[in-house]
Scaffold this motif. Structure first.
Motif, PDB file in Angstrom:
ATOM      1  N   ALA A 245       0.824  -1.207   0.000  1.00 36.12           N
ATOM      2  CA  ALA A 245       0.000   0.000   0.000  1.00 36.12           C
ATOM      3  C   ALA A 245       0.859   1.259   0.000  1.00 36.12           C
ATOM      4  N   VAL A 260      -6.264   0.556   0.323  1.00 40.69           N
ATOM      5  CA  VAL A 260      -5.972  -0.502  -0.649  1.00 40.69           C
ATOM      6  C   VAL A 260      -6.533  -1.801  -0.082  1.00 40.69           C
ATOM      7  N   ALA A 272      -3.577  -7.591  -4.661  1.00 39.73           N
ATOM      8  CA  ALA A 272      -4.336  -6.351  -4.506  1.00 39.73           C
ATOM      9  C   ALA A 272      -5.641  -6.468  -5.279  1.00 39.73           C
ATOM     10  N   MET A 275      -8.415   0.029  -4.963  1.00 38.92           N
ATOM     11  CA  MET A 275      -8.081   1.082  -4.008  1.00 38.92           C
ATOM     12  C   MET A 275      -9.123   2.186  -4.080  1.00 38.92           C
TER      13      MET A 275
END
Length: 392
Positions: A245, A260, A272, A275
């Protein structure tokens, strides 16, 4: 007037801070700013918006209204956003006159899933294998290994909206047609084990602090439960998430609060997901469980004040309160069992001032704090039972 690269000096209490968007995130920002001695101005077309109800100044205008933007700039010394889909161009317009954090360029990346995925990759942050679909040719060229997958609109999707699971090419083509052939991202469906998030704040000087890593549970694409400390996530994996992040924020030259979201896969790997260029639903617990909330951090970043690392003083569980709670099994509107919930120790009720409960609409949240994580969870389970929410 030239675009200011930075604030000329820290903005001290007494200044007016502007916010684009009138939702609950704006409301909690307004509360934090006012507690620190700032005045606030909210731009939002809805005269009864949660943030507008609490703010000293309201600008009743659409996000792209030139007169409204000029009025917000006149009222405010610095401006932020509480909604990820405020047009980046509006923020760029404001930045010609006032300090804006986060900057339009950073928000633009967060608003487009294709740009977001590309940014993750450029930072060395792992994400799910994906393909961008903007044409029939790109649809036909999708690799077999991306199916089954999740098709997501590249823009304007949140809380599970603008998404469809697809098992094969026929379902993919049908889903893309149902989305009116809008630009989309197809993500490979991965074996998910946990969902976590990192909420950080990054200052003008590059200083960065973060809340403790949050462990999240979603139902129907909407956050339902957040637990802190994250009970089932190894420390090393939490540290990796924070490092990822921070890398994402630094690469964007980000100023402000950023969330995130990550998936923990069945094999323990971290990827991920997406975000948000603003405070996040999973960070709401920080109002009651930390000595510095995500909204105070938002104030500090846009005012150029020092950032201090938030300290978790109480283990916490947060329950989202959706409009479904305002209806009984027969669909008749009723008041949730607040008295029973508020009789429990360590319970903090936050309602957002929305007069119209609707199923799936975020109406508030409940934070439970306790001396131990086990006690916070036990009390949160009691609260869920009182309200008729599923156990977790």
């Amino acid at each position: 007037m030239t675009v200011p690269a930075t604030l000329p000096a820290p903005l001290l209490p007494g200044a007016t801070l502007g916010v684009m968007g009138g939702g609950q995130l704006g409301r909690m920002f307004v509360h934090a700013a006012q507690a620190m001695g700032y005045a606030t101005a909210v731009l939002e077309a809805d005269a009864a918006s949660p943030a507008g109800q609490a703010s000293q100044h309201q600008v009743l205008a659409a996000y792209t209204d030139a007169q409204g933007l000029a009025q917000l700039a006149d009222l405010s010394t610095a401006i932020t956003t509480e909604f990820e889909n405020v047009p980046a161009q509006a923020l760029q317009t404001l930045a010609a006159q006032r300090f804006v954090a986060p900057a339009a360029a950073a928000v633009a990346v967060c608003q487009d899933r294709a740009a977001e995925k590309a940014h993750f990759q450029s930072c060395g942050v792992p994400c799910a294998p994906y393909a961008v679909i903007e044409s029939a040719e790109q649809l036909a060229a999708v690799a077999d290994e991306l199916l089954p997958g999740i098709l997501k609109t590249a823009r304007l999707g949140y809380d599970g909206k603008g998404q469809a699971r697809v098992r094969n090419r026929d379902e993919l083509a049908a889903a893309w047609a149902a989305m009116k052939q809008a630009p989309c991202v197809l993500e490979k469906l991965l074996p998910l084990h946990r969902e976590i998030s990192v909420v950080l704040a990054r200052g003008i000087d590059g200083a960065c602090v973060e809340l403790p890593v949050q462990q999240n549970l979603h139902r129907d694409g909407i956050l339902a439960v957040t637990q802190v400390p994250a009970p089932d996530v190894p420390e090393a994996l939490q540290r990796q998430a924070v490092d990822c992040a921070r890398s994402v924020a630094a690469s964007l030259q980000y100023v402000g609060v950023l969330c995130v979201e990550f998936f923990v896969l069945a094999d323990g790997r971290l990827v991920a997901n997406e975000m948000a260029p603003r405070p996040h639903n999973s960070g709401h617990y920080s109002i009651d469980a930390c000595d510095v909330s995500q909204f105070e951090l938002q104030v500090r970043t846009m005012a150029g004040l020092p950032l201090v690392s938030p300290r978790l003083h109480s283990p916490s569980v947060m329950l989202n309160l959706l409009g479904d709670l305002w209806f009984d099994a027969q669909g008749h509107e009723r008041d949730p069992a607040w008295a029973g919930v508020l009789a429990l120790p360590g319970v903090h009720l936050h309602l957002y001032g929305k007069a119209d409960p609707r199923r799936g609409r975020k109406m508030g949240h409940l934070t439970v704090t306790a001396a131990s994580a086990a006690q916070a969870r036990a009390t949160a389970l009691q609260a869920a039972d009182v309200l008729g929410l599923p156990a977790f």
